[in-house]
Design an enzyme around this catalytic site. Sequence first.
Site, short mmCIF file in Angstrom:
data_model
loop_
_atom_site.label_atom_id
_atom_site.label_comp_id
_atom_site.label_asym_id
_atom_site.label_seq_id
_atom_site.Cartn_x
_atom_site.Cartn_y
_atom_site.Cartn_z
CG ASP A 169 -26.97 66.43 -17.83
OD1 ASP A 169 -26.34 66.67 -17.27
OD2 ASP A 169 -27.39 66.68 -19.03
NE ARG A 170 -33.75 62.36 -19.06
CZ ARG A 170 -34.71 63.20 -19.48
NH1 ARG A 170 -35.34 63.68 -18.43
NH2 ARG A 170 -34.89 63.57 -20.58
#
Length: 408
Positions: A169-170
């Site tokens: 996600d990051r």
Amino acid sequence: MSGPLDGIRVIDLTSVVMGPYASSVLADYGADVIKVEPPAGDVMRKSGPMRSADMGHFYLSLGRNKRSVVLDLKQDEGREVLLRLVRDADVLVYNIRPQAMARLGLGYEALQVLNPRLVYAGAYGFSQKGPYAARPAYDDLIQGMCGIPWLAQRAGADKPRYAPMVLVDRMAGLQLCTAITSALVYRDRTGRGQRVDVPMFEGMLSVVLGEHLAGEQFVPPVGPSGYQRSLARDRRPYRTRDGYICVLVYNDKHWRSFFAAIGQPQSFETDARFASQNQRLTHIDHVYGWLGEVLATRTTDEWLRVFEQADIPAARLYSIDDIVADEHVQATGFIQTVQHPTEGELRITAIPTEWSESVPENRRPAPVLGEHTREVLLEFGYADGDIAAMQARGVLGAHPSIPNKETT
């Protein structure tokens, strides 16, 4: 002016981590990020620990510098409000599947007619060109499909396991942020907005395969997949007599210095397994295994002094508590203590870039749900009476003020 993106308005329809992380970077850099939330709020508001309902720790870090507007986009009137916001926006960012956006009447074609300069940025699991286009995706699933747990086991873990952080996600969020800012540069040069898609799977594959395609990069292959150094079983923090140390004895200069420091200067010339970068990679399990045995003979402090004198990169193995207490972290003020209007005293991380001009700032804390609905709608020309009437009909949620909540 506060930050290089001052004056850029972003309508943020994202939730969970990937999209909110990207929009948090944009917000840190000065963009006016209007986070449009459903009546129940972003799901990450519910992720504890927390002091107050809907103000979980994840949300507090992802929500800073943003304004919260609550709209029920399942109602036609709620969608009309959103369209009014979009007319004067620079960016709309979302992370639900494009098919769902189209069903809401918020597809690219419709919004591009409404605002030709709009950067319409979507982030989701998979490229829309392939058979996985409609699949749901979460960090753990994409880690698995990109081979990260498999690589961990191949590198020596007793079983496959995910990276112990929300990694995909990051990473995808940073790629999304880069794509948005690049599209804004293009728009400023040409006057044209555009659609930008950032798929998690392909984005993370570019990271993993850039390293681990290895011999399979060549046609025909010149060796197996997998970067040897990353997969070495002893590439890890090394045990010392009293703890652990992180050290990278990497290039020829480092190895010569290391052998000299331990009283074996001739070994670099006489042991072919250490004699060159390629030979060390070929024999990486021996090289790192032997290094681990040597490092176990002295304390961490002793080795740190040796490595400093030999100009070899080394560091202690830190816990989270060690990070917070670290002298460099404290000296730079990277972890700051702030007072949140509802959540009391909090630790936050500083913006991790430094600028000679257009310096970004932490302008506002993460908002309570719907804190800025009225403020934003007034800016877009709605009258107080209209706002109150829509709130009564459940079209929007407007927090009247910031309450004084006692911490629990």
